[in-house]
Design a protein around this motif. Sequence first.
Motif, PDB file in Angstrom:
ATOM      1  N   ASN A  89       0.843   9.785   6.413  1.00 32.79           N
ATOM      2  CA  ASN A  89       1.112   8.211   7.273  1.00 32.79           C
ATOM      3  C   ASN A  89       0.680   7.148   6.520  1.00 32.79           C
ATOM      4  O   ASN A  89       0.082   6.408   7.093  1.00 32.79           O
ATOM      5  CB  ASN A  89       0.477   8.558   8.554  1.00 32.79           C
ATOM      6  N   ALA A  90       1.268   7.124   5.068  1.00 26.55           N
ATOM      7  CA  ALA A  90       0.890   5.756   4.378  1.00 26.55           C
ATOM      8  C   ALA A  90       1.326   4.612   5.058  1.00 26.55           C
ATOM      9  O   ALA A  90       2.306   4.341   5.557  1.00 26.55           O
ATOM     10  CB  ALA A  90       1.560   5.922   3.066  1.00 26.55           C
ATOM     11  N   PRO A  91       0.249   3.607   5.211  1.00 23.00           N
ATOM     12  CA  PRO A  91       0.700   2.314   5.696  1.00 23.00           C
ATOM     13  C   PRO A  91       1.599   1.748   4.609  1.00 23.00           C
ATOM     14  O   PRO A  91       1.802   1.661   3.630  1.00 23.00           O
ATOM     15  CB  PRO A  91      -0.738   1.738   5.844  1.00 23.00           C
ATOM     16  N   ARG A  92       2.501   0.758   5.387  1.00 28.27           N
ATOM     17  CA  ARG A  92       3.347   0.025   4.692  1.00 28.27           C
ATOM     18  C   ARG A  92       2.844  -1.291   4.001  1.00 28.27           C
ATOM     19  O   ARG A  92       2.011  -1.812   4.402  1.00 28.27           O
ATOM     20  CB  ARG A  92       4.404  -0.524   5.521  1.00 28.27           C
ATOM     21  N   TYR A 117       4.977   5.193  -4.374  1.00 29.70           N
ATOM     22  CA  TYR A 117       4.305   5.031  -3.171  1.00 29.70           C
ATOM     23  C   TYR A 117       5.319   5.259  -2.133  1.00 29.70           C
ATOM     24  O   TYR A 117       6.500   4.419  -2.198  1.00 29.70           O
ATOM     25  CB  TYR A 117       3.631   3.588  -2.965  1.00 29.70           C
ATOM     26  N   PRO A 118       5.219   6.245  -1.114  1.00 32.02           N
ATOM     27  CA  PRO A 118       6.177   6.203  -0.066  1.00 32.02           C
ATOM     28  C   PRO A 118       6.719   5.348   0.964  1.00 32.02           C
ATOM     29  O   PRO A 118       7.595   5.463   1.563  1.00 32.02           O
ATOM     30  CB  PRO A 118       5.722   7.687   0.655  1.00 32.02           C
ATOM     31  N   ASN A 119       5.819   4.413   1.285  1.00 29.62           N
ATOM     32  CA  ASN A 119       6.169   3.384   2.135  1.00 29.62           C
ATOM     33  C   ASN A 119       5.948   1.966   1.620  1.00 29.62           C
ATOM     34  O   ASN A 119       5.037   1.208   2.133  1.00 29.62           O
ATOM     35  CB  ASN A 119       5.109   3.715   3.322  1.00 29.62           C
ATOM     36  N   LEU A 120       6.773   1.629   0.702  1.00 32.03           N
ATOM     37  CA  LEU A 120       6.605   0.238   0.032  1.00 32.03           C
ATOM     38  C   LEU A 120       7.704  -0.587   0.161  1.00 32.03           C
ATOM     39  O   LEU A 120       8.894  -0.116  -0.117  1.00 32.03           O
ATOM     40  CB  LEU A 120       6.444   0.531  -1.586  1.00 32.03           C
ATOM     41  N   HIS A 121       7.694  -1.779   0.678  1.00 32.06           N
ATOM     42  CA  HIS A 121       8.434  -2.875   0.405  1.00 32.06           C
ATOM     43  C   HIS A 121       8.032  -3.914  -0.751  1.00 32.06           C
ATOM     44  O   HIS A 121       7.165  -4.410  -0.703  1.00 32.06           O
ATOM     45  CB  HIS A 121       8.706  -3.819   1.602  1.00 32.06           C
ATOM     46  N   CYS A 160       4.809  -5.145   7.727  1.00 29.78           N
ATOM     47  CA  CYS A 160       3.823  -4.075   7.086  1.00 29.78           C
ATOM     48  C   CYS A 160       2.299  -4.168   7.376  1.00 29.78           C
ATOM     49  O   CYS A 160       2.147  -5.104   8.411  1.00 29.78           O
ATOM     50  CB  CYS A 160       3.978  -4.660   5.361  1.00 29.78           C
ATOM     51  N   GLU A 161       1.511  -3.478   6.909  1.00 26.13           N
ATOM     52  CA  GLU A 161       0.200  -3.429   7.242  1.00 26.13           C
ATOM     53  C   GLU A 161      -0.924  -4.218   6.089  1.00 26.13           C
ATOM     54  O   GLU A 161      -1.920  -4.661   6.431  1.00 26.13           O
ATOM     55  CB  GLU A 161      -0.412  -2.154   7.419  1.00 26.13           C
TER      56      GLU A 161
END
Length: 330
Positions: A73-76, A102-106, A152-153
Motif C-alpha cells: 500500500n505504498a503512499p503516493r 516505485y509503484p505509486n509515483l507521480h 499525493c501523500e
Amino acid sequence: MDDEFQKKLLQQVEQLENRIALLERNQHLIAAGQRRSTLRGLWRRPPMWTFEQYPPRLLNMKSFQPAPPPPANAPRIAMVTPSYNHAQYLGATIDSIVRQNYPNLHYHVQDGASIDGTLDLLKSRGDSISWRSERDAGQSNAINLGLAGTDCEIMAYLNSDDMLLPGTLAYVANHFMTHPDIDIVYGHRVFVDRDGLEVGRAVLPPYNGKVLQYADYIPQETMFWRKRVWDKIGPIDESLHYAMDWDFILRAQAVGFKFQRLPRFLACFRIHDAQKTAATYAVGVREMGILRRRSLGFDPTQAEIRRAIAPYLALQIAYHYGYKFGALRY
C-alpha cells in the motif's frame, strides 16, 4: 686506537646525535603545525561544505545500503524536476527517479522552454514521465507549477542536475509509514562531478533546529515532506531564487513540524561550473540575510553565526571521520 683519535670520534658521534635530535624535534614541530593547519582548514570549511574531497572515482553503488522493497500500500509520492537548458544532466536525473521502480509515483518535469535539446530528450521518454515545457518565472515558480494540485501523500523536488540513489523512494515511504509523527526527512549526500564521478560525501549529525536558524545544512536533494506541510505553510516562495528551500524549511520549523535526519545516503549533488549555487552566490547572501533576520529577529554578525553553528560543525567533523574510518556505517 689512540686516545686523541677516540676523543675526536666520540665528539663527532655526539654532534651527529645532536643533529638527529634537532631534526626529530623539527619534524615533530612541522607535523604539529600541519595538524593545526588541517584542523583550521576543517573548521573554516567542514566536510559537509567541502564538495571535492578526493580525486574523481566511479560511484560504487555496493558501498551503500541495499535498496529496500517498496512498502505494501505504498503512499503516493509526487516529485517535480524544475529544468532549464540542462539537457546534459537531465537524462541522468530522470533515470535516477524512474529506475526506483516505485509503484505509486507521480513524476513531472517542469521545463522553462529550454533551447538546448531538452525537448527532444523529454519527447524520447514517451509516457514514462509527465512533462511540460513553457516559459516560467524561475526555478521556484517551476517547482510550484509542477506540484500544484497534486494528489499525493509525500512531496519533493529534485533539481535537473542532481540524482537519487537507488532505493531512496521506498526507504522514505517506509519511514513515513512507520513514523507517523515525522513530517520532514532528509539524509546524507554524495558529491559528484559533471561526469557523474564521485568526489566526496557528507555525513550529517542529527537535526538541530537552533543551528538551522543560522545556517542551512539540510541537503535539499535528499529532502521529502508530507503534503500536510505544503498545505499548512504554502508553496515555495517565488520571490526567492537561491534560498527558497531554506525558507520553506524555516517556515515549516516555525509552525512546529517535526524533522528527522535519516541514517542513509539518499541522493547525489552534482558539482559543475554552471550550477546555480555558484553563479548566484551574491543573490544568495542577500536572501540568506533576509531569512536570518526574519527567523532570529536580528541581523547576526559573522562571528555570531560562527559561534552558533560551531558545536554542530564540530559534531559533523566527528561524524565524517567516524564514517570514514568505519566506526559509523550507513
